[in-house]
Design an enzyme around this catalytic site. Structure first.
Site, short mmCIF file in Angstrom:
data_model
loop_
_atom_site.label_atom_id
_atom_site.label_comp_id
_atom_site.label_asym_id
_atom_site.label_seq_id
_atom_site.Cartn_x
_atom_site.Cartn_y
_atom_site.Cartn_z
N ALA A 257 41.81 27.94 129.88
CA ALA A 257 40.97 28.96 130.50
C ALA A 257 41.60 29.41 131.80
CB ALA A 257 39.57 28.41 130.76
N MET A 258 41.00 30.44 132.40
CA MET A 258 41.57 31.02 133.62
C MET A 258 40.47 31.40 134.59
SD MET A 258 44.22 31.84 135.26
CE MET A 258 44.05 32.45 136.94
N GLU B 4 37.27 25.50 135.89
CA GLU B 4 37.45 26.92 136.27
C GLU B 4 36.45 27.32 137.34
OE1 GLU B 4 40.17 27.84 135.23
OE2 GLU B 4 40.37 26.46 133.55
N1 TRP Z 1 44.94 28.36 136.25
C1 TRP Z 1 44.65 28.01 134.89
C2 TRP Z 1 43.92 26.68 134.95
O1 TRP Z 1 44.47 25.65 135.08
C3 TRP Z 1 45.86 27.86 134.04
C4 TRP Z 1 46.26 29.03 133.22
C5 TRP Z 1 45.47 29.77 132.47
C6 TRP Z 1 47.58 29.52 133.04
N2 TRP Z 1 46.22 30.72 131.80
C7 TRP Z 1 47.49 30.57 132.13
C8 TRP Z 1 48.80 29.19 133.54
C9 TRP Z 1 48.62 31.29 131.73
C10 TRP Z 1 49.94 29.90 133.14
C11 TRP Z 1 49.84 30.93 132.23
O2 TRP Z 1 42.75 26.63 134.99
ZN ZN Z 2 43.28 25.00 136.95
#
Ligand code: TRP
Ligand code: ZN
Length: 857
Positions: A265-266, A301
């Site tokens: 997830a992001m 997240e």
């Molecule tokens: N920041 C995200 C997390 O750890 C990680 C992540 C989501 C990510 N999508 C990505 C990293 C695509 C690199 C590429 O929660």
């Molecule tokens: Zn993270």
């Protein structure tokens, strides 16, 4: 054609961006094939100077560019395939660019792409430059205003970060939405999603009484399956208020679930995007492990809103600043929601399986590396999991109150900034008066420290002398290592429940401790609760280890003691194919499991044998086939000894009505562990028993466990029946079908992989499906993947190459499975090396070339 490995970026080369971007106005005219993006940036030079304005941009078609309303001609700028340079710009100005992008052709899943017919973006780390020209680096933070115009029928819902404005008509069957994000953010936190969704809504009232509208956007018909994710979100919001004093800071919080996603997830500001596997769950389709994963990823997240978004990273070398800290936070949330000792054991299992392995191989790197080739490859177990352990050690060393004070200062001092690990530790130095210089070595040094423990008892003095020596093995580019401060929780156990516990920080190569003990020689318990991410070396006999397990009062170390015993036994068994498991040991383990039945989640963990991959760390050169066979024999012996317990436990009904609670999940975990043991048992009736368990299961956890146990036994009519029934029942649900693929890839041979990959529902463009087959085969079925004839490698080589052409980040991650080639027995090792060399000679993406290049060393 030989691929070039990417040029390294160095931490030491950091320079601030010479301009501020005070404001960004983004207008999207959405169309799957040709989306137009108009970006208006308010730019001002920092201080004096004449630096050119350099903007990142990739796979963009520049349509127009103007400064303060004046159109530029090609002689005013320089354009390459990765940047746009304006050599001569005023000190303050407005830059407007128009570009065209093609979301429907974006298979890399970075930038703006289509998933399930909907628009979706992924910008971390460097995807924003595939949307517009911009200084795509986390230390450039700006205010964003976004306009989205799209077809009304295709995109009734249009989302971005921040606060929504009115939706207005745009003519031609199109409409327009606006989003205003009051919080400054780096470009990697930008997000846009548009399409037709079902929405699961709720609300949350924060500790200061503000009402937040919460919404989870999912595929049509899936809304009821978002209930658990919503519940997890509200619990996360409450937890962050109670534990860290952190309140949510916008009026809306949106989540969008997408089927095609490179990660879990992001954390985009106010608009988290999730791999749909980590949103959707109900009792029919999801296992307890799924519910648990959703809870922890939703929390992760959400927690990024403060640790990542409000305070972000100065550069990508500092990735652990947000990831290690946020993993530490989500692990503690899960521990509070469920059982703290069980959570700790699961976190350590994961750390050892993924991070210790990484640290022991050619891809080893520090938690904060000094350089990197391809940024996507930096999202590793070391940055995430070891990064979380470092925060755990910090908290352990300074105590919970000072930890909270330091965090409060960090939030207060750096809100709205892009900072470094040094900035973070300066806050803790200030509240404790301590120097964290020596501790920062943990961030710079790769490799898992090993601590050797020796003890001697002085009966006359009633004293135990403990000698502790630490050493960290050499890793690529770091031949010599310094000692690191290791917070070690210790205890003397009297065997009657008496515990004299304390903590020592080992900050030199050797430490000697003398401790008084009344009542005769005590047993020594070390690294309790896994207080440091180290390997402990102790020269104990099997009987001494058994005595320690019985006397142990720390649940983690009780489990650890059993793991050590069974590990030694498997290693012994793997040396001779005829060797029989030691019956005293099996009886002792079975006894420990039965004694723990009051805490079934813990008992389930006691039944677990280390995976073949973990055993690689104990025995080099590793023979996966022999290790697998030894492991299976021990499992079968355990199944035989526990047979009556297994039979009575499974004869009782599973808890009803189903709830995903920790308590019920614990009961099902032990039932699932017993089902798993049946899959390993030599009992001729086991397939029949398992098929009836499969048929009568009232929940996915046990149904899947039974199907997996049946596939463990190899081909049988019962196995085929379960697999066929499962496929028939779930062929319309891709998330559940991923489990069906994974079960087979996790147990079968190279031929199984070929068969699964040739199915029409094997979609090379869908990361979840590719991982369910190739990822599971190469990381959870090591005896087949590392088959000495190389058949396992050949089965995945082609698939990975094809995946690489579409989605480099996905392929590179899969290729990491080859990193262990040097640890393997000679035949598999040579075959793996030959595969890597063939891949290096093929046309690989920079991401994949980075992994292959480093793996070959
Ligand atoms: N920041 C995200 C997390 O750890 C990680 C992540 C989501 C990510 N999508 C990505 C990293 C695509 C690199 C590429 O929660
Ligand atoms: Zn993270």
């Amino acid at each position: 054609m030989r691929t070039e490995t990417p040029v390294a970026v160095k931490l030491a080369d950091y320079t601030p961006y010479p301009f501020d971007i005070e404001h960004v106005d983004l207008a999207f005219d959405l169309d799957p094939d040709t989306t137009r993006v108009t970006a208006t940036l308010k730019v001002s030079r920092k201080g004096k100077g004449s630096a050119p304005l350099v903007l990142d941009g990739e796979a963009l078609k520049l349509v127009s560019i103007e400064i303060d309303g004046r159109a530029l001609t090609p002689s005013d700028y320089a354009l390459t395939d990765h940047d746009l340079t304006l050599p001569d710009v005023p000190d303050t100005f407005e830059l407007r660019t128009q570009v065209e992008i093609a979301p429907s052709k974006n298979t890399a899943l970075s930038g703006l792409y289509m998933s399930g017919g909907r628009f979706c973006s992924q910008c971390e780390s460097v995807g924003f430059r595939r949307i517009t020209y911009y200084p795509d680096r986390p230390d450039v933070m700006s205010r964003y205003f976004v306009t989205i115009t799209a077809d009304k029928a295709a995109c009734p819902i249009m989302l971005s970060n921040g606060t929504p404005g009115e939706v207005t008509d745009a003519g031609n069957g199109r409409h327009m939405a606006t989003w205003d994000d009051p919080h400054k953010k780096p470009s990697y936190l930008f997000a846009l999603c548009a399409g037709d969704y079902d929405v699961y809504r709720d609300s949350f009232t924060t500790m200061s009484g503000k009402r937040i509208d919460l919404a989870i956007h999912v595929d049509k018909g899936d809304a009821p399956r978002a209930a658990w994710a919503m519940d997890s979100l509200k619990r996360s919001m409450t937890w962050d208020e109670g534990t860290y004093g952190r309140e949510y800071d916008l009026g809306v919080f949106n989540i969008v679930a997408v089927r095609d996603f490179n990660f879990g997830a992001m954390e985009n500001k106010g608009l988290n995007v999730f791999n749909s596997a980590y949103v959707l769950a109900d009792e029919d389709s999801a296992t307890d492990a799924d519910f648990e994963a959703i809870e922890s990823i939703v929390a992760h997240e959400y927690f990024h809103n403060w640790t990542g978004n409000r305070i972000t990273c100065r550069d990508w070398f500092q990735l652990c600043l947000k990831e290690g800290l946020t993993v530490f936070r989500d692990q503690n949330f899960s521990a509070d929601m469920r059982s703290r000792p069980v959570q700790r054991i699961k976190d350590v299992i994961r750390l050892r399986a993924r991070q210790f392995a990484e640290d022991a191989g050619p891809l080893a790197h520090p938690v904060r590396p000094a350089n990197y080739g391809a940024i996507d490859n930096l999202y590793t177990a070391t940055v995430y999991e070891k990064g979380a352990e470092l925060i755990g050690m910090l908290r352990r060393m300074i105590g919970p109150d000072a930890y909270r004070k330091g965090m409060d200062l960090y939030f207060d001092r750096h809100d709205g900034q892009a900072v470094t690990i040094e900035d973070f530790y300066a806050c803790f130095a200030e509240v404790t008066g301590k120097d964290f210089g020596p501790f920062l070595v943990w961030y710079a040094q790769a490799g898992t420290p090993q601590v050797t423990v020796e003890e001697s008892w002085n009966d006359a003095a009633g004293e135990l002398t403990i000698r502790l020596a630490q050493a960290t093995p050499a890793t690529p580019g770091q031949p010599t290592k310094q000692p690191v401060p290791i917070p070690l929780e210790l205890a003397l156990l009297d065997g009657k429940g008496g515990t004299d516990a304390w903590m020592t920080v080992l900050d030199t190569a050797e430490t000697t401790i003398t401790r008084k003990a009344d009542g005769g020689r005590p047993l020594l318990s070390v690294n309790r609760d896994f207080s440091a991410p180290i390997r402990v070396e102790r020269d104990l006999t099997r009987d001494q280890r058994l005595a320690l397990v019985v006397a142990e009062t720390d649940p983690f170390n009780q489990w650890e003691g059993v793991q050590t015993l069974v590990t030694e036994e498997i290693l012994k068994l793997s040396e001779g194919s005829q060797a029989k498991p030691d019956s005293d040991l099996v009886a002792a383990v079975a006894e420990a499991i039965r004694n723990a039945s009051g805490d079934p989640a813990f008992a389930a963990l006691l039944t677990r044998l280390p995976e073949v991959g973990e055993l690689f760390l104990e025995r080099t050169p590793a023979d996966p086939v022999a290790l697998h066979s030894g492991r299976k024999r021990l499992q079968a012996a355990l199944a035989a000894t526990l047979a009556p317990t297994i039979a009575t436990t499974l004869a009782a009904p599973s808890p009803t009505p189903y709830r995903p609670s920790a308590e019920q999940a614990g009961v099902r975990a032990l039932r699932g562990a017993y089902i798993h043991l049946l899959g390993a048992s030599d009992d001729a009736d086991a397939p029949q028993t398992l098929l009836s368990l499969y048929r009568n299961a009232t929940n996915m956890t046990e149904r899947l466990a039974a199907m997996r146990a049946l596939t463990m036994k190899g081909p049988s009519a019962e196995r085929d029946e379960a697999l066929a029934d499962f496929e028939q029942s779930w062929k319309h649900n891709p998330i559940v079908m991923d489990k069906w693929f994974a079960v087979q890839a996790g147990q079968g041979t190279a031929a199984t992989v070929a068969e699964l990959a040739s199915r029409p529902d094997f979609d090379l463009k869908n990361p979840n499906r590719v991982r369910a087959v190739v990822g599971v085969f190469s990381t959870a079925n090591l005896a087949a993947f590392h088959a000495p004839d190389g058949s396992g490698y050949r089965a995945v080589e082609d698939i990975i190459l094809k995946a690489d052409a579409a989605n480099p980040a996905l392929a590179a991650r899969l290729l990491a499975a080859f990193e262990q080639w040097r640890m393997l027995e000679p035949r598999a090792g040579a075959a793996a090396k030959a595969t890597l060399q063939r891949l290096q000679d093929a046309k690989l993406s920079p991401n994949s070339a980075d992994i292959v290049g480093r793996a070959l060393g």
